[in-house]
Write a protein that holds these residues in place. Structure first.
Motif, short mmCIF file in Angstrom:
data_model
loop_
_atom_site.label_atom_id
_atom_site.label_comp_id
_atom_site.label_asym_id
_atom_site.label_seq_id
_atom_site.Cartn_x
_atom_site.Cartn_y
_atom_site.Cartn_z
N PRO A 59 0.81 -1.23 0.00
CA PRO A 59 0.00 0.00 0.00
C PRO A 59 0.85 1.28 0.00
N LEU A 60 2.05 1.21 0.55
CA LEU A 60 2.93 2.38 0.50
C LEU A 60 3.35 2.67 -0.93
N TYR A 61 3.63 1.62 -1.69
CA TYR A 61 3.96 1.79 -3.11
C TYR A 61 2.78 2.41 -3.85
N VAL A 62 1.58 1.89 -3.62
CA VAL A 62 0.39 2.39 -4.31
C VAL A 62 0.16 3.86 -3.96
N THR A 63 0.27 4.20 -2.69
CA THR A 63 0.09 5.59 -2.26
C THR A 63 1.12 6.51 -2.92
N LYS A 64 2.36 6.07 -2.98
CA LYS A 64 3.42 6.87 -3.59
C LYS A 64 3.11 7.17 -5.05
N GLN A 100 0.13 6.97 -6.60
CA GLN A 100 -1.08 7.80 -6.71
C GLN A 100 -0.79 9.26 -6.40
N ARG A 101 0.02 9.49 -5.38
CA ARG A 101 0.36 10.86 -4.98
C ARG A 101 1.04 11.61 -6.12
N LYS A 102 1.73 10.89 -6.98
CA LYS A 102 2.40 11.49 -8.13
C LYS A 102 1.51 11.52 -9.37
N GLY A 103 0.23 11.10 -9.21
CA GLY A 103 -0.70 11.14 -10.31
C GLY A 103 -0.55 10.00 -11.31
N ARG A 104 0.04 8.92 -10.88
CA ARG A 104 0.27 7.78 -11.76
C ARG A 104 -0.77 6.69 -11.49
N ASP A 105 -0.84 5.73 -12.40
CA ASP A 105 -1.81 4.63 -12.31
C ASP A 105 -1.37 3.62 -11.27
N PRO A 106 -2.17 3.41 -10.21
CA PRO A 106 -1.77 2.46 -9.18
C PRO A 106 -1.67 1.02 -9.68
N GLN A 107 -2.34 0.69 -10.77
CA GLN A 107 -2.22 -0.66 -11.34
C GLN A 107 -0.80 -0.92 -11.85
N ASP A 108 -0.09 0.15 -12.16
CA ASP A 108 1.29 -0.02 -12.63
C ASP A 108 2.20 -0.59 -11.55
N VAL A 109 1.84 -0.39 -10.28
CA VAL A 109 2.63 -1.00 -9.20
C VAL A 109 2.60 -2.52 -9.35
N ASP A 110 1.40 -3.07 -9.50
CA ASP A 110 1.29 -4.52 -9.66
C ASP A 110 1.92 -4.98 -10.97
N ARG A 111 1.81 -4.16 -11.99
CA ARG A 111 2.39 -4.52 -13.29
C ARG A 111 3.90 -4.71 -13.17
N VAL A 112 4.58 -3.81 -12.49
CA VAL A 112 6.04 -3.94 -12.39
C VAL A 112 6.44 -5.05 -11.41
N ILE A 113 5.65 -5.26 -10.37
CA ILE A 113 5.97 -6.33 -9.42
C ILE A 113 5.75 -7.69 -10.06
N THR A 114 4.69 -7.83 -10.87
CA THR A 114 4.47 -9.11 -11.55
C THR A 114 5.58 -9.35 -12.57
N MET A 141 12.70 -3.92 -6.62
CA MET A 141 11.27 -3.61 -6.55
C MET A 141 11.06 -2.14 -6.21
N ASP A 142 11.83 -1.64 -5.24
CA ASP A 142 11.75 -0.22 -4.88
C ASP A 142 12.06 0.67 -6.09
N LYS A 143 13.09 0.31 -6.82
CA LYS A 143 13.52 1.10 -7.97
C LYS A 143 12.44 1.14 -9.05
N LEU A 144 11.83 -0.02 -9.33
CA LEU A 144 10.77 -0.06 -10.33
C LEU A 144 9.60 0.84 -9.94
N VAL A 145 9.21 0.78 -8.68
CA VAL A 145 8.11 1.63 -8.21
C VAL A 145 8.51 3.10 -8.28
N ASP A 146 9.74 3.42 -7.93
CA ASP A 146 10.22 4.80 -8.07
C ASP A 146 10.09 5.28 -9.51
N GLU A 147 10.43 4.42 -10.45
CA GLU A 147 10.35 4.80 -11.86
C GLU A 147 8.90 5.01 -12.30
#
Length: 129
Positions: free
Chosen positions: A16-21, A23-37, A97-103
């Motif tokens: 959820p921290l990744y998703v919040t991060k 979303q806060r930047k105006g990005r698609d939260p589904q992309d978090v799961d996309r990069v983790i998968t 994983m952190d780096k992908l979410v940052d990107e």
């Protein structure tokens, strides 16, 4: 070497921290799961089960269906360390994983985040609009 505290952190606390991060930047939260998968080989149901089971990061990565062979192409700095120079394999996977979410949060193109590849199992498209 002493066991890193981060290894025992539940994936359910991190996700959820990744998703919040993102979303806060105006990005698609589904992309978090996309990069983790893409990174781990889990599908979206597998990610949900990992959250529901309370898997810690060590177990989450140990049970990953298939780490993406292109993960070694992930480079850059996370938490003050170059991810490509991290010697502990588990810590390196966590920082990948952190780096992908940052990107994702920075708005980098998905094709670039996925190192020119496509996700092996993309989250299902959601209707609406």
């Amino acid at each position: 070497m002493a066991r890193q505290r981060i290894f025992g952190v539940p994936f359910a606390d991190i996700h959820p921290l990744y998703v919040t991060k993102v979303q806060r930047k105006g990005r698609d939260p589904q992309d978090v799961d996309r990069v983790i998968t893409w990174l781990t080989g889990y599908d979206t149901d597998g990610l949900r089960r990992a959250v529901d089971a309370g898997l810690d990061l060590e177990t989450f990565f140990a049970q990953a269906p298939r780490m993406n062979p292109d993960a070694s192409l992930i480079t850059g700095v996370v938490c003050g360390h170059r991810v490509e120079e991290i010697e502990d394999p588990l810590l390196q996977q966590i920082r990948w994983m952190d780096k992908l979410v940052d990107e994702v949060a920075r708005g980098k193109r998905m094709s670039s985040i996925l190192r020119g590849g496509a996700p092996t199992t993309a989250p299902p498209a959601r209707g609406g609009g």
